[in-house]
Design a protein around this motif. Structure first.
Motif, PDB file in Angstrom:
ATOM      1  N   ARG A 120      40.674  37.058  36.934  1.00  0.00           N
ATOM      2  CA  ARG A 120      41.473  38.367  37.125  1.00  0.00           C
ATOM      3  C   ARG A 120      41.380  38.490  38.681  1.00  0.00           C
ATOM      4  N   ALA A 129      48.896  31.858  35.169  1.00  0.00           N
ATOM      5  CA  ALA A 129      48.881  33.245  35.115  1.00  0.00           C
ATOM      6  C   ALA A 129      48.106  33.715  36.573  1.00  0.00           C
ATOM      7  N   GLN A 155      51.336  33.400  38.782  1.00  0.00           N
ATOM      8  CA  GLN A 155      52.248  34.395  38.557  1.00  0.00           C
ATOM      9  C   GLN A 155      51.781  35.969  38.732  1.00  0.00           C
ATOM     10  N   ARG A 156      50.618  36.026  39.326  1.00  0.00           N
ATOM     11  CA  ARG A 156      49.986  37.063  39.704  1.00  0.00           C
ATOM     12  C   ARG A 156      49.835  38.202  38.329  1.00  0.00           C
ATOM     13  N   GLN A 157      49.275  37.522  37.371  1.00  0.00           N
ATOM     14  CA  GLN A 157      49.116  37.948  35.962  1.00  0.00           C
ATOM     15  C   GLN A 157      47.389  38.227  35.686  1.00  0.00           C
ATOM     16  N   ASN A 209      45.763  40.227  33.845  1.00  0.00           N
ATOM     17  CA  ASN A 209      44.975  40.277  32.621  1.00  0.00           C
ATOM     18  C   ASN A 209      45.220  38.858  31.876  1.00  0.00           C
ATOM     19  N   GLU A 210      46.392  38.239  32.017  1.00  0.00           N
ATOM     20  CA  GLU A 210      46.606  36.918  31.478  1.00  0.00           C
ATOM     21  C   GLU A 210      45.748  35.919  31.975  1.00  0.00           C
TER      22      GLU A 210
END
Length: 239
Positions: A109, A203, A206-208, A210-211
């Protein structure tokens, strides 16, 4: 002699010992490392394991090599692992997986939030290395898999959490548990794990956050399940 050394220690063990050697000279970058043969004899591992460990350290930027000159310590040494002497005798691989499940999704995260361009490039290079390894080469698979996870931990940008990761990873790679780790790392599962790695890094790129955390958790749960099956298989064999 080299054959016997490989029986006693794998590439991950060599990597851990070389990191310790680099830590001793972190204040004086540019110090040359001994020749491979000398390092193998000093550390009690095979030259193949030394070469593989040096490949990881070079990819991480911890060392640099110059043709005809030798191998030199780079400008940045990794965090020195926490001292956990005696912990190996008090824990087991399932407890280690529980610790990883608590720590590494959070690291993924943070990596999605904080990873620099250099961090992302390193993770991509690690992933490329993993993809080139034969699924049957369990030693090299484990070496680069561990390096990939460490690159994520470093990208999280928290030195204390990186130190915790290194400590857990050092205990995880205890040679006494190598057989169980190998039972859990079949060629079919390696392909599955590599698919997880791609999902995790996508993820992060892509700066995600939670994913990234969810993908890491799914990956570690698969590892945990494989380990439980390996332990049951080992119990059946010894009965």
């Amino acid at each position: 002699m080299e054959k016997a050394s490989r029986f006693l220690a794998n590439s991950s063990t060599a990597l851990e010992q070389l990191r310790g050697l680099i830590n001793q000279h972190e204040s004086t970058p540019g110090v040359p490392l001994p020749a491979e043969r000398e390092m193998a004899e000093t550390l009690g591992v095979g030259r193949r394991e030394i070469r593989r460990a040096l490949d990881v350290l070079e990819e991480e930027g911890r060392i640099w090599r110059k043709q005809g000159k030798g191998t030199f310590i780079g400008p940045a040494a990794p965090v020195e692992p926490l001292a956990l002497q005696g912990l190996v005798q008090q824990t087991n691989l399932l407890e280690i997986m529980e610790a990883r499940l608590q720590l590494e999704p959070g690291l993924a995260r943070l990596a999605a939030l904080r990873a620099t361009r250099e961090n992302l490039a390193l993770m991509q290079r690690m992933l490329e290395r993993i993809n080139k390894v034969s699924p049957d080469d369990r030693d090299l698979n484990e070496l680069w898999d561990s390096a990939f996870h460490r690159a994520i931990a470093e990208a999280a940008g928290n030195r204390l959490l990186l130190g915790l990761f290194d400590a857990i990873d050092a205990v995880r790679r205890e040679p006494a548990w190598q057989h169980l780790r190998e039972l859990a790392r079949t060629p079919e599962r390696v392909d599955h794990y590599n698919s997880h790695h791609h999902t995790i890094i996508n993820a992060i790129v892509q700066r995600q956050p939670n994913e990234a955390a969810a993908a890491m958790r799914e990956h570690l749960l698969s590892l945990q399940n494989a380990l439980i099956q390996a332990i049951h298989l080992e119990d059946d064999i010894t009965l």
